[in-house]
Enzyme design. Structure first.
Site, PDB file in Angstrom:
ATOM      1  CB  SER A  51      49.209 -54.382 -94.953  1.00 57.75           C
ATOM      2  OG  SER A  51      48.034 -53.802 -94.444  1.00 57.75           O
ATOM      3  CG  ASP A 101      47.727 -58.204 -87.672  1.00 60.57           C
ATOM      4  OD1 ASP A 101      46.727 -57.460 -87.666  1.00 60.57           O
ATOM      5  OD2 ASP A 101      48.585 -58.178 -88.571  1.00 60.57           O
ATOM      6  CG  HIS A 147      49.886 -54.908 -89.699  1.00 62.30           C
ATOM      7  ND1 HIS A 147      48.900 -55.821 -90.027  1.00 62.30           N
ATOM      8  CD2 HIS A 147      49.873 -53.983 -90.700  1.00 62.30           C
ATOM      9  CE1 HIS A 147      48.314 -55.460 -91.164  1.00 62.30           C
ATOM     10  NE2 HIS A 147      48.900 -54.356 -91.596  1.00 62.30           N
TER      11      HIS A 147
END
Length: 287
Positions: A99, A228, A256
């Site tokens: 991320s 996700d 995620h």
């Protein structure tokens, strides 16, 4: 996940230094309470069996300094991360990122190409558009979740559990309570709460990295969760085509945080990519 080993400090960063071998830097995500260990603890020992594993807490997170960023945010993080590498004597590294950390590494690879051997990126948002449809909540889902978590009555264990199961894990029933507790306790850090309470942006100015992606020379693996909650797999497919040596691997039944939810599968895919990148690197050098 075992307890975090003892960390070290340098240049305002708290970091873990495990194993031996090719230098490999792990950069975590930007959710409330995230640290290097909370994101990569489940796979750290697997990679450390054959590599030197460096896991810093990104600035503003964990035990690292809670600095206020002024100016372009990804440029700031890239420059400071390179400074940490210099201090630790790391000339060149592989980067494995989730991320927020992935966007830092992509910018670093564009601006400091000589420092990057390869990149592995999960769930990052370096550009503010998608190929097929608008991004969820106009790309602000993460910021909205942070505001909701710290807002109202403030952080609670239940709010942390709900945040992780809604946005980061596909199967919330498998979420370990120790993960919830680790993230929750870190989210209570006074420095992190102070940053979250600021009305202006202490995290710097957001940058779109469209131009930078085309400059990345290193091979990149975008490894994505099919489910996700932030960015569906059409988004990393677009990114893989924007990067000269882009690759895409999509894992089923994960969201995620692939490396936490399915650590063995994640390690198998990532270690194979890293090994291939190292082999190609040796071939280019004629070794």
């Amino acid at each position: 996940m075992s307890h975090a080993p003892d960390g070290r400090y340098a240049d305002g960063y708290h970091y873990l230094d495990l194993g031996a071998g090719l230098d490999t830097v792990f950069l975590h995500g930007g959710g409330p309470g995230c640290t290097g260990w909370s994101d990569f603890g489940p796979v750290a020992e697997m990679f450390a069996a054959e590599r030197r594993v460096l896991i810093p807490d990104i600035l503003q997170y964990g035990r690292s300094d809670k600095v206020r960023i002024i100016g372009p945010m990804w440029d700031f993080h890239a420059k400071r991360t390179v400074g940490l590498l210099d201090t630790l004597g790391v000339e060149r590294a592989d980067f494995v990122c989730n991320s927020w950390g992935g966007t830092i590494a992509l910018n670093l690879a564009a601006r400091y190409p000589e420092r990057v051997r390869s990149l592995v990126v999960t769930g990052s948002m370096p550009v503010f558009y998608g190929p097929l449809a608008p991004l969820p909540e106009n790309g602000r889902r993460g910021r909205a979740a942070r505001d909701a978590y710290y807002g109202g009555e403030g952080p609670t264990r239940d709010k942390m559990r709900q945040l992780i199961t809604r946005l980061e894990w596909y199967d919330g029933d498998r979420l370990p309570e120790e993960t919830v507790e680790l993230r929750y306790r870190q989210s209570l850090d006074p420095g992190e709460r102070e940053l979250a309470a600021m009305s202006d942006s202490p995290r710097g100015d957001w940058q779109d990295l469209t131009a930078e992606l085309g400059l990345i020379q290193a091979p990149v693996l975008f490894i994505w969760g099919r489910e996700d909650a932030f960015l569906t797999p059409d988004y990393p497919m677009m990114l893989a085509r924007m990067v000269p040596q882009g690759n895409l691997h999509v894992m089923d039944h994960v969201s995620h945080h692939l490396q936490e939810e399915q650590p063995e599968r994640y390690y198998a895919a990532v270690s194979a990519f890293l090994a291939d990148a190292a082999r190609r690197d040796r071939d280019l050098k004629g070794e």
